[in-house]
Design a protein around this motif. Structure first.
Motif, PDB file in Angstrom:
ATOM      1  N   SER A 239      43.186  -2.184   6.343  1.00  0.00           N
ATOM      2  CA  SER A 239      43.359  -3.408   5.558  1.00  0.00           C
ATOM      3  C   SER A 239      43.504  -3.039   4.089  1.00  0.00           C
ATOM      4  O   SER A 239      43.252  -1.892   3.701  1.00  0.00           O
TER       5      SER A 239
ATOM      6  N   GLN B 140      44.102 -10.125   8.977  1.00  0.00           N
ATOM      7  CA  GLN B 140      44.581  -9.463   7.766  1.00  0.00           C
ATOM      8  C   GLN B 140      44.454  -7.942   7.887  1.00  0.00           C
ATOM      9  O   GLN B 140      43.925  -7.271   7.007  1.00  0.00           O
ATOM     10  N   MET B 141      44.952  -7.447   9.005  1.00  0.00           N
ATOM     11  CA  MET B 141      44.941  -6.012   9.273  1.00  0.00           C
ATOM     12  C   MET B 141      46.388  -5.544   9.432  1.00  0.00           C
ATOM     13  O   MET B 141      47.243  -6.288   9.877  1.00  0.00           O
TER      14      MET B 141
ATOM     15  N   ARG C  36      51.868  -6.295   9.998  1.00  0.00           N
ATOM     16  CA  ARG C  36      50.647  -7.022   9.663  1.00  0.00           C
ATOM     17  C   ARG C  36      50.182  -7.865  10.846  1.00  0.00           C
ATOM     18  O   ARG C  36      50.961  -8.568  11.457  1.00  0.00           O
TER      19      ARG C  36
END
Length: 113
Positions: free
Chosen positions: A92, A80-81, A75
């Motif tokens: 995501s 937030q990928m 992560r």
């Protein structure tokens, strides 16, 4: 299988699982495990990070797998990928969903549902 890191979600989810027979105690089930009251909703989803964790558990119950090559990944928290260690593909939890490319916060989407 890991449970959500957020203590409120973990506590509420374990309580929920202990009262419903036949529900997996390891992860939430789509279409089954939702907060029943507004207070439970606020406890489960106090911010967007909690919403992302919930979607992560629904989308990848066995942990992240690349949608292209089925490889493992890690992560990238500031965006937030997740990035595949094998092919480098970034994705995501919202990719391919109604939340994809939305500028509306996930907590707002969740509250509307």
């Amino acid at each position: 299988m890991r449970l959500p890191k957020h203590s409120n979600i973990r506590s509420a989810y374990l309580l929920e699982c202990s009262t419903i027979s036949g529900v997996s105690k390891e992860r939430p089930l789509g279409g089954v495990d939702y907060p029943r009251t507004l207070q439970e909703f606020r406890d489960w989803f106090p911010n967007d990070d909690a919403c992302v964790e919930y979607l992560e558990l629904l989308r990848w119950p066995e942990g992240f797998t690349c949608p292209v090559c089925d490889g493992a990944g890690w992560r990238i928290s500031q965006r937030q990928m997740w990035m595949c260690t094998d092919c480098g593909r970034k994705t995501s939890v919202t990719a391919g969903t109604i939340f994809h490319r939305s500028r509306t916060p996930l907590s707002t989407w969740f509250a509307a549902a």
